[in-house]
Design an enzyme around this catalytic site. Structure first.
Site, short mmCIF file in Angstrom:
data_model
loop_
_atom_site.label_atom_id
_atom_site.label_comp_id
_atom_site.label_asym_id
_atom_site.label_seq_id
_atom_site.Cartn_x
_atom_site.Cartn_y
_atom_site.Cartn_z
N ASP A 1 0.87 -1.17 0.00
CA ASP A 1 0.00 0.00 0.00
C ASP A 1 0.91 1.23 0.00
O ASP A 1 2.12 1.12 0.24
CB ASP A 1 -0.89 0.00 1.26
CG ASP A 1 -1.78 1.24 1.35
OD1 ASP A 1 -2.25 1.72 0.30
OD2 ASP A 1 -2.00 1.74 2.48
N SER A 2 0.31 2.38 -0.22
CA SER A 2 1.08 3.62 -0.13
C SER A 2 1.52 3.89 1.31
O SER A 2 2.45 4.66 1.53
CB SER A 2 0.22 4.78 -0.63
OG SER A 2 -1.00 4.81 0.08
N CYS B 1 -4.27 -1.19 -1.98
CA CYS B 1 -4.45 0.27 -2.12
C CYS B 1 -5.42 0.47 -3.26
O CYS B 1 -5.19 -0.05 -4.37
CB CYS B 1 -3.09 0.90 -2.43
SG CYS B 1 -3.17 2.65 -2.86
N ASN B 2 -6.49 1.18 -2.99
CA ASN B 2 -7.50 1.39 -4.05
C ASN B 2 -6.93 2.21 -5.19
O ASN B 2 -7.19 1.92 -6.36
CB ASN B 2 -8.71 2.10 -3.46
CG ASN B 2 -9.51 1.20 -2.55
OD1 ASN B 2 -10.48 0.60 -2.97
ND2 ASN B 2 -9.09 1.06 -1.30
N THR B 3 -6.17 3.25 -4.84
CA THR B 3 -5.63 4.14 -5.86
C THR B 3 -4.73 3.35 -6.82
O THR B 3 -4.84 3.46 -8.04
CB THR B 3 -4.83 5.27 -5.18
OG1 THR B 3 -5.68 5.93 -4.24
CG2 THR B 3 -4.30 6.27 -6.18
N CYS C 1 -11.18 3.25 -0.12
CA CYS C 1 -9.83 3.67 0.22
C CYS C 1 -9.44 2.87 1.45
O CYS C 1 -10.25 2.73 2.38
CB CYS C 1 -9.80 5.17 0.53
SG CYS C 1 -8.23 5.73 1.19
N THR C 2 -8.23 2.34 1.43
CA THR C 2 -7.85 1.43 2.53
C THR C 2 -7.77 2.15 3.88
O THR C 2 -7.75 1.51 4.91
CB THR C 2 -6.50 0.75 2.23
OG1 THR C 2 -5.56 1.75 1.84
CG2 THR C 2 -6.65 -0.28 1.14
N HIS C 3 -7.70 3.48 3.85
CA HIS C 3 -7.65 4.21 5.12
C HIS C 3 -9.03 4.35 5.77
O HIS C 3 -9.12 4.66 6.95
CB HIS C 3 -7.09 5.61 4.89
CG HIS C 3 -5.61 5.66 4.81
ND1 HIS C 3 -4.91 5.06 3.80
CD2 HIS C 3 -4.69 6.22 5.62
CE1 HIS C 3 -3.61 5.26 3.99
NE2 HIS C 3 -3.46 5.97 5.10
N GLU D 1 -4.48 8.77 9.21
CA GLU D 1 -3.04 8.73 9.47
C GLU D 1 -2.72 9.33 10.84
O GLU D 1 -1.77 8.94 11.50
CB GLU D 1 -2.29 9.53 8.39
CG GLU D 1 -2.17 8.81 7.08
CD GLU D 1 -1.03 7.78 7.08
OE1 GLU D 1 0.04 8.08 7.62
OE2 GLU D 1 -1.24 6.68 6.56
N TYR E 1 -0.66 8.46 -2.44
CA TYR E 1 -0.75 8.17 -3.87
C TYR E 1 -1.98 8.88 -4.47
O TYR E 1 -2.03 9.16 -5.64
CB TYR E 1 -0.92 6.67 -4.11
CG TYR E 1 0.31 5.80 -3.98
CD1 TYR E 1 1.53 6.29 -3.51
CD2 TYR E 1 0.26 4.45 -4.36
CE1 TYR E 1 2.64 5.47 -3.39
CE2 TYR E 1 1.37 3.63 -4.26
CZ TYR E 1 2.56 4.13 -3.77
OH TYR E 1 3.64 3.31 -3.68
N GLY E 2 -2.97 9.09 -3.62
CA GLY E 2 -4.31 9.47 -4.10
C GLY E 2 -4.41 10.83 -4.75
O GLY E 2 -5.38 11.13 -5.42
N1 DGL Z 1 -4.03 3.70 0.20
C1 DGL Z 1 -4.71 4.72 -0.56
C2 DGL Z 1 -6.00 4.13 -1.17
O1 DGL Z 1 -6.48 3.10 -0.78
C3 DGL Z 1 -5.06 5.91 0.27
C4 DGL Z 1 -3.89 6.73 0.71
C5 DGL Z 1 -3.19 7.43 -0.40
O2 DGL Z 1 -3.72 8.39 -1.00
O3 DGL Z 1 -2.06 7.03 -0.68
O4 DGL Z 1 -6.53 4.72 -2.07
#
Ligand code: DGL
Length: 289
Positions: free
Chosen positions: A21-22, A84-86, A199-201, A164, A53-54
């Site tokens: 993931d990011s 990570c969804n992005t 989004c994983t967060h 975060e 990453y988003g």
């Molecule tokens: N992990 C990213 C996601 O699931 C979210 C955090 C990011 O923007 O890097 O989209």
């Protein structure tokens, strides 16, 4: 049998599963995989130096995703999870092509399928990062499963910062949730019965979201459906790990290995919230991509 004719159990495929993931958000996916497949060794990479990453362009995210994946492939993983969804939205096909025949699983498709299964009214909303929402990956994935489902999306980048920071419940989280939901539904009742936490967060913000939306809206995230997909892919390939090393106590979180590109201490502190168990900062290995 006295004399010990018992054979050691077949080992299956003992190589680890790679998850990246990011940052720490993908630990929600790692946790679901670990709970579902406690015999598997899991190596997790958080690209904390380059989070988020988003907000970045698809080209940059695709490049970062390839570099992160390459580190895990070098560690001899048997399957790769883009937690990570992005990155799943922009890089899944590229990673599948580039690392073939290694199986690569993303989080968008399992989340989309779970949303279609959950929505009685066939009306779904998706929240995610700027990149995930702008790219329309969920809209396309849902349309492939059921073209009748109506989908609306909203980018909620502030949720990443809240997660975060560990501000996942309380007045600040409630205010951010209220602000974004006003954008999504205005003053009236929600026009959807299922909300995808794309989004994983976001799963750590489940409580304030559920409170604000009420019981009529089902919250769906990708962690468990992705873990189920990982199990199905490994089972179909005959690559599940079968043997349980008696010295490894999965319930104590053994079998988990952590890599980060920056800030191992912060990774351990914030990551513990997502993983729902403590992480020893000494155990987080710093890597360069
Ligand atoms: N992990 C990213 C996601 O699931 C979210 C955090 C990011 O923007 O890097 O989209």
């Amino acid at each position: 049998v006295i004399g010990g004719s018992s054979q050691p159990p077949a080992a299956g495929d003992p190589r680890p599963i790679g998850v990246f993931d990011s940052g720490v958000g993908g630990l929600t996916v790692l946790r679901a995989i670990h709970e579902r497949l406690p015999h598997e060794r899991l190596v997790y990479l958080g690209d904390t130096a380059r989070l988020p990453y988003g907000t970045k362009s698809p080209e940059t995210v695709a490049r970062y995703a390839r570099q992160a994946a390459a580190v895990l492939v070098d560690r001899g993983v048997k399957l790769l999870v883009i937690a990570c969804n992005t990155a799943s939205a922009v890089a899944l096909e590229d990673l599948q092509r580039h690392f073939a025949p290694l199986p690569v699983v993303g989080v968008v498709q399992p989340g989309a399928a779970a949303a279609c299964a959950a929505s009685r009214e066939r009306a779904v909303a998706v929240i995610g990062t700027d990149s995930t929402i702008a790219g329309g990956a969920y809209t396309r994935a849902i349309a492939r499963i059921d073209p009748e489902v109506r989908v609306q999306g909203l980018a909620c980048p502030v949720f990443v910062a809240l997660a975060e920071e560990g501000w996942t419940d309380g007045p600040v989280a409630d205010a951010a949730v209220a602000r974004y939901l006003r954008e999504l539904i205005g003053a009236g009742p929600a026009a959807f019965d299922t909300l995808v936490l794309g989004c994983t967060h976001f799963p750590v913000l489940r409580a304030p979201l559920a409170r604000a939306l009420g019981p009529g809206v089902t919250l769906v995230d990708s962690a468990e459906p992705t873990a189920a997909e990982v199990e199905a892919v490994l089972a179909a390939a005959g690559r599940l790990a079968r043997a349980v090393d008696p010295r490894v106590d999965a319930a104590a979180g053994e079998g988990l290995q952590f890599l980060a590109t920056d800030g191992p201490r912060r990774f351990a502190r914030v990551g513990a919230v997502f993983l729902a168990r403590p992480i020893d900062p000494q155990s987080v290995e710093l890597v360069d991509l």
